[in-house]
Design an enzyme around this catalytic site. Sequence first.
Site, mmCIF file in Angstrom:
data_model
loop_
_atom_site.group_PDB
_atom_site.id
_atom_site.type_symbol
_atom_site.label_atom_id
_atom_site.label_comp_id
_atom_site.label_asym_id
_atom_site.label_seq_id
_atom_site.Cartn_x
_atom_site.Cartn_y
_atom_site.Cartn_z
ATOM 1 N N ASP A 1 0.852 -1.167 0.000
ATOM 2 C CA ASP A 1 0.000 0.000 0.000
ATOM 3 C C ASP A 1 0.909 1.246 0.000
ATOM 4 O O ASP A 1 2.091 1.150 0.328
ATOM 5 C CB ASP A 1 -0.846 -0.105 1.278
ATOM 6 C CG ASP A 1 -1.450 1.195 1.678
ATOM 7 O OD1 ASP A 1 -2.231 1.735 0.893
ATOM 8 O OD2 ASP A 1 -1.126 1.688 2.783
ATOM 9 N N ASP B 1 0.080 5.175 1.127
ATOM 10 C CA ASP B 1 0.000 6.036 2.316
ATOM 11 C C ASP B 1 0.042 5.219 3.603
ATOM 12 O O ASP B 1 -0.692 4.252 3.741
ATOM 13 C CB ASP B 1 -1.300 6.856 2.305
ATOM 14 C CG ASP B 1 -1.329 7.876 1.171
ATOM 15 O OD1 ASP B 1 -1.263 7.456 0.010
ATOM 16 O OD2 ASP B 1 -1.402 9.083 1.457
ATOM 17 N N ASP C 1 1.213 9.542 5.706
ATOM 18 C CA ASP C 1 -0.055 9.865 5.055
ATOM 19 C C ASP C 1 0.055 11.157 4.223
ATOM 20 O O ASP C 1 0.449 12.198 4.740
ATOM 21 C CB ASP C 1 -1.141 10.026 6.132
ATOM 22 C CG ASP C 1 -2.527 9.880 5.545
ATOM 23 O OD1 ASP C 1 -2.643 9.403 4.395
ATOM 24 O OD2 ASP C 1 -3.501 10.240 6.234
ATOM 25 N N THR D 1 -2.116 1.128 -4.566
ATOM 26 C CA THR D 1 -2.594 2.265 -3.780
ATOM 27 C C THR D 1 -4.003 2.675 -4.205
ATOM 28 O O THR D 1 -4.376 2.493 -5.364
ATOM 29 C CB THR D 1 -1.616 3.459 -3.940
ATOM 30 O OG1 THR D 1 -2.188 4.620 -3.338
ATOM 31 C CG2 THR D 1 -1.316 3.770 -5.399
ATOM 32 N N ASP E 1 -9.583 11.844 5.137
ATOM 33 C CA ASP E 1 -10.578 11.971 4.069
ATOM 34 C C ASP E 1 -11.378 10.671 3.959
ATOM 35 O O ASP E 1 -11.045 9.681 4.614
ATOM 36 C CB ASP E 1 -9.885 12.294 2.737
ATOM 37 C CG ASP E 1 -8.692 11.389 2.440
ATOM 38 O OD1 ASP E 1 -8.607 10.291 3.033
ATOM 39 O OD2 ASP E 1 -7.847 11.763 1.611
ATOM 40 N N LYS F 1 -8.848 -3.517 -3.527
ATOM 41 C CA LYS F 1 -7.482 -4.076 -3.585
ATOM 42 C C LYS F 1 -7.469 -5.583 -3.837
ATOM 43 O O LYS F 1 -6.471 -6.110 -4.297
ATOM 44 C CB LYS F 1 -6.696 -3.693 -2.335
ATOM 45 C CG LYS F 1 -6.402 -2.205 -2.302
ATOM 46 C CD LYS F 1 -5.322 -1.802 -1.331
ATOM 47 C CE LYS F 1 -5.173 -0.275 -1.368
ATOM 48 N NZ LYS F 1 -4.090 0.208 -0.502
ATOM 49 N N ASP G 1 -1.655 -0.988 5.936
ATOM 50 C CA ASP G 1 -1.971 -0.481 7.278
ATOM 51 C C ASP G 1 -3.456 -0.546 7.586
ATOM 52 O O ASP G 1 -3.849 -0.383 8.735
ATOM 53 C CB ASP G 1 -1.505 0.977 7.420
ATOM 54 C CG ASP G 1 -2.255 1.909 6.461
ATOM 55 O OD1 ASP G 1 -2.064 1.772 5.239
ATOM 56 O OD2 ASP G 1 -3.053 2.734 6.941
HETATM 57 P P1 IMP Z 1 -3.293 4.169 0.035
HETATM 58 O O1 IMP Z 1 -3.060 4.166 1.506
HETATM 59 O O2 IMP Z 1 -2.025 4.158 -0.753
HETATM 60 O O3 IMP Z 1 -4.264 3.131 -0.423
HETATM 61 O O4 IMP Z 1 -3.913 5.603 -0.343
HETATM 62 C C1 IMP Z 1 -5.060 6.098 0.293
HETATM 63 C C2 IMP Z 1 -5.077 7.603 0.261
HETATM 64 O O5 IMP Z 1 -4.923 8.097 -1.071
HETATM 65 C C3 IMP Z 1 -6.385 8.179 0.729
HETATM 66 O O6 IMP Z 1 -6.414 8.352 2.104
HETATM 67 C C4 IMP Z 1 -6.449 9.509 0.009
HETATM 68 O O7 IMP Z 1 -5.925 10.524 0.824
HETATM 69 C C5 IMP Z 1 -5.558 9.361 -1.202
HETATM 70 N N1 IMP Z 1 -6.322 9.395 -2.468
HETATM 71 C C6 IMP Z 1 -6.060 10.223 -3.494
HETATM 72 N N2 IMP Z 1 -6.870 9.973 -4.519
HETATM 73 C C7 IMP Z 1 -7.681 8.967 -4.159
HETATM 74 C C8 IMP Z 1 -8.722 8.254 -4.849
HETATM 75 O O8 IMP Z 1 -9.055 8.502 -6.003
HETATM 76 N N3 IMP Z 1 -9.303 7.260 -4.149
HETATM 77 C C9 IMP Z 1 -8.938 6.929 -2.894
HETATM 78 N N4 IMP Z 1 -7.953 7.557 -2.230
HETATM 79 C C10 IMP Z 1 -7.336 8.583 -2.857
HETATM 80 MG MG MG Z 2 -2.625 3.141 3.496
#
Ligand code: IMP
Ligand code: MG
Length: 360
Positions: free
Chosen positions: A92, A94, A100, A128, A282, A290, A314
């Site tokens: 993943d 963020d 984050d 992601t 958010d 996923k 996470d």
């Molecule tokens: P991950 O942890 O890599 O899966 O990313 C999640 C984070 O990506 C979310 O908390 C958002 O802040 C950011 N994000 C930006 N664009 C999007 C989207 O199109 N869908 C979902 N999350 C997004």
């Molecule tokens: Mg994450």
Amino acid sequence: MADIAELIDDQLAHDLNGTPELAKIRHLVPSVGTFFTSLPLEQAFFVQDAKRAISSRRLVSPSFNDVRLILNTAQVMTLAGGEERLQLVTLDGDVTLYEDGKSLTADSPVIPELLSLLQRDVHVGIVTAAGYADTSGAKYKERLAGIIDAVRNSSTLTPEQKRGLLVMGGESNYLFRYSVEQGTLVYVDQAEWVLPEMAAWEEGDVQGLLDLAEEVISSCRHVMNLNGEVIRKDRAVGIIPLPGKKMVREDLEEVVLGAQRRLEFSAVGRKIHFCAFNGGSDVWVDVGDKRLGVLSLQRYLGGITGRQTLHVGDQFASAGANDFKARLAACTVWIADPGETVEVLRELCEYMDKGHARFV
Ligand code: IMP
Ligand code: MG
């Protein structure tokens, strides 16, 4: 620990035998998921006990985090030493690879660990939720510049190993792969990797799902007077905080649960897979999830199985968490911050180097 490991082996044997309903663990814990591999929990306990002094504590009982880390160690032990070679590690973005909302920069301690995996012929897929429809991949190139530059500049990785770096964005919507010729990520056409179950979705239903999600989120914003702005993308709808403002956890959870319930009982929500989750500051509803992202990568890379895949993330608490779905397609480890990702990948490579015999 040994008893639980035995229950997991019993489930694996029953699954293999075509009698999954007879597995004892399913009777004891009806909500339990599917285990892809055995877990050497006793050995893993000793490893974590040496680090965390769990058995020396007199007043504090084993905690959620103790158990989480024991399971993580057990999972990387089997994957490193299993009969089937580990072929894909998905991560993943963020909170797992970077803080984050931040980016993977050149100085990140996770970069050497990702290179170590590629060096061992393990594919690295960044899966992601962050979704950017632009096929030039500019935003992914910007956020992931640290690893892209490191792969380009590496003199030890072979061209094939460099091609082992992939990015699946928007949960399961946009695939990019490192190209040696171009020295960067290149968009891979959906036709090359899309799963039949996703190819069957009608665009009208996809947009219908997003319309409904937008309606629910906008209504929450209005009723709860949230300090947020609703964003509609190609394959997602979200609410992000207004500049300088914050939405509290309870509000974010209310939006996720509201959207989840409304969509899962709708006609379009039954046809199209979606993922509603709380991203910490958010909330997003994405088309796809996923599970589909990891399955697409497995298929695109020639039929890698769940037993040969590890997803690092996470977000595994069941309500409103987006890595949870990856649990259906791959083995998983649950980390709490990017530092733990570095540690668990280091542990994995160490076990891979020490070989099979020590743990099984
Ligand atoms: P991950 O942890 O890599 O899966 O990313 C999640 C984070 O990506 C979310 O908390 C958002 O802040 C950011 N994000 C930006 N664009 C999007 C989207 O199109 N869908 C979902 N999350 C997004
Ligand atoms: Mg994450």
